[in-house]
Design a protein around this motif. Structure first.
Motif, PDB file in Angstrom:
ATOM      1  N   PHE A  17     -53.793  88.550  -6.006  1.00 17.44           N
ATOM      2  CA  PHE A  17     -52.517  88.063  -5.465  1.00 17.44           C
ATOM      3  C   PHE A  17     -52.492  86.542  -5.399  1.00 17.44           C
ATOM      4  O   PHE A  17     -53.502  85.896  -5.105  1.00 17.44           O
ATOM      5  N   LEU A  31     -49.330  84.744   5.545  1.00 11.73           N
ATOM      6  CA  LEU A  31     -48.554  85.675   6.364  1.00 11.73           C
ATOM      7  C   LEU A  31     -48.017  84.977   7.616  1.00 11.73           C
ATOM      8  O   LEU A  31     -46.858  85.174   8.005  1.00 11.73           O
ATOM      9  N   CYS A  59     -56.457  82.898  -7.294  1.00 10.38           N
ATOM     10  CA  CYS A  59     -55.869  84.009  -6.552  1.00 10.38           C
ATOM     11  C   CYS A  59     -56.901  84.657  -5.647  1.00 10.38           C
ATOM     12  O   CYS A  59     -58.093  84.346  -5.720  1.00 10.38           O
ATOM     13  N   GLN A  60     -56.432  85.555  -4.788  1.00 10.77           N
ATOM     14  CA  GLN A  60     -57.283  86.384  -3.947  1.00 10.77           C
ATOM     15  C   GLN A  60     -57.195  87.824  -4.424  1.00 10.77           C
ATOM     16  O   GLN A  60     -56.093  88.321  -4.694  1.00 10.77           O
ATOM     17  N   TYR A  93     -46.586  86.818  -4.415  1.00  8.15           N
ATOM     18  CA  TYR A  93     -45.867  87.243  -3.215  1.00  8.15           C
ATOM     19  C   TYR A  93     -45.405  86.010  -2.447  1.00  8.15           C
ATOM     20  O   TYR A  93     -45.997  84.935  -2.547  1.00  8.15           O
ATOM     21  N   TYR A 137     -50.091  83.426  -3.624  1.00  9.19           N
ATOM     22  CA  TYR A 137     -49.019  83.027  -2.725  1.00  9.19           C
ATOM     23  C   TYR A 137     -48.063  82.128  -3.503  1.00  9.19           C
ATOM     24  O   TYR A 137     -48.496  81.195  -4.191  1.00  9.19           O
ATOM     25  N   ILE A 144     -53.840  94.776   3.049  1.00  4.22           N
ATOM     26  CA  ILE A 144     -52.581  94.043   3.190  1.00  4.22           C
ATOM     27  C   ILE A 144     -51.663  94.757   4.176  1.00  4.22           C
ATOM     28  O   ILE A 144     -51.051  94.134   5.054  1.00  4.22           O
ATOM     29  N   LEU A 179     -57.215  91.438  -3.309  1.00  2.00           N
ATOM     30  CA  LEU A 179     -56.964  92.083  -2.019  1.00  2.00           C
ATOM     31  C   LEU A 179     -56.628  93.553  -2.208  1.00  2.00           C
ATOM     32  O   LEU A 179     -55.990  93.945  -3.189  1.00  2.00           O
ATOM     33  N   THR A 218     -55.081  81.537   1.979  1.00  2.20           N
ATOM     34  CA  THR A 218     -55.500  82.902   2.292  1.00  2.20           C
ATOM     35  C   THR A 218     -54.286  83.742   2.665  1.00  2.20           C
ATOM     36  O   THR A 218     -53.256  83.218   3.104  1.00  2.20           O
ATOM     37  N   PHE A 219     -54.413  85.049   2.519  1.00  2.00           N
ATOM     38  CA  PHE A 219     -53.295  85.929   2.835  1.00  2.00           C
ATOM     39  C   PHE A 219     -52.928  85.828   4.313  1.00  2.00           C
ATOM     40  O   PHE A 219     -51.737  85.813   4.659  1.00  2.00           O
ATOM     41  N   SER A 220     -53.925  85.741   5.177  1.00  2.00           N
ATOM     42  CA  SER A 220     -53.634  85.665   6.617  1.00  2.00           C
ATOM     43  C   SER A 220     -52.856  84.398   6.947  1.00  2.00           C
ATOM     44  O   SER A 220     -51.892  84.426   7.723  1.00  2.00           O
TER      45      SER A 220
END
Length: 300
Positions: free
Chosen positions: A209, A292, A237-238, A173, A211, A245, A240, A287-289
């Protein structure tokens, strides 16, 4: 200085790896395509017309630019493979065979990296984390051609002394990820949320996921610093949940525009990335956060 050939440089993995290599400096990067896709505006990159279905074209490119490293990230996507399986075989399998043969004839490559997919793994009922040694299956035309290409890469690596690595990402992503295919849903959801638009991610469950910029950094590591003659890797990867999400996107953009379906894809819950982390201790994993927040700033 390395002379690096990026096959599939207009796609997400090719573009992100190019950016990572440019950031490190000291490399000459040549990107080839058949001329069907607009090239990104990167003045430091040499864009060269080439055809993965033409061995002579590939061999002349290797020789002309004195290539030392090759990233093979060109392939038909899942939906296109399903619609035209014979074309998928020509591009994903025959194209890979052509590139390998050109590399064999050229004889001066220090490392080849082939981008495969974690979709090749056979998913059991418990949807566990998978290792590089987990069973694989030709689930559809896309995974069948990726597995066939993997076999060719391993064969050429071990029989013709071509150092090679296979990378199997799960879902990527990021803003460089196009909107094609349902697995682009998370990237599309972030873009939609930034515009205050509604979007439904077309699947649910828990999946691994990556990044997009991390993939670029980690593929660059595999290309330039691999300690193994041949290896297959799950990149970092993470794992999630899509519900998590969705909540994170809505919270970050102070909206309720994003939701998701409960459709569960035949993907593992995540991948065991310990082998990659062991061989490349300076790996990237955002990290996703944090990702983002980065994307939100870039979308302003």
């Amino acid at each position: 200085m390395a002379n690096i050939l990026i096959v599939g440089g207009t796609g997400c993995v090719g573009l992100e790896t190019t950016n990572a290599l440019l950031d490190k400096g000291g490399h000459k990067i040549i990107s080839i395509s058949r001329g069907h896709t607009a090239q990104p505006d990167l003045s430091e990159v040499i864009y060269h017309k080439g055809d993965i279905l033409d061995i002579a074209s590939l061999t002349s490119t290797l020789e002309k630019f004195k290539i030392t490293h090759v990233l093979h990230a060109a392939a038909m996507r899942t939906t296109d493979c399903k619609a035209a399986p014979h074309s998928a075989i020509k591009i994903n399998v025959d194209g890979t065979a052509n590139l390998l043969e050109a590399i064999r004839l050229y004889g001066k490559i220090q490392r080849l990296v082939f981008i495969s997919t974690a979709a090749v793994y056979k998913v059991t009922s418990d949807k566990c984390f998978v290792t590089e040694r987990s069973p694989t299956t030709p689930l559809n035309a896309y995974t069948a051609t990726k597995l066939a290409a993997e076999q060719l890469v391993e064969c050429y690596s071990k029989n013709y002394s071509i150092p090679a690595s296979i990378i199997r990402p799960q879902i990527i992503y990021g803003l460089s990820r196009g909107s094609e295919g349902s697995t682009a849903g998370v990237s599309s959801a972030i873009r939609a949320a930034s515009q205050g638009e509604n979007f439904t991610i077309p699947f649910g469950g828990t999946i691994g996921f990556h990044y997009a910029p991390d993939i670029g950094e980690n593929v660059a590591l595999a290309l330039m610093k691999s300690p193994q003659h041949f290896a297959s890797y799950n990149p970092p990867c993470q794992s999630l949940s899509i519900s998590g999400i969705t909540e994170s996107i809505n919270s970050e953009f102070a909206s309720q525009h994003i939701d998701h379906l409960d459709t569960i894809y035949p993907f593992p819950t995540g991948v065991d990335d310990s082998a990659f982390k062991s061989d490349f201790p300076d790996y990237a994993l955002t990290t996703f956060s944090a990702a983002l927040q980065q994307m939100k700033q870039q979308l302003r």
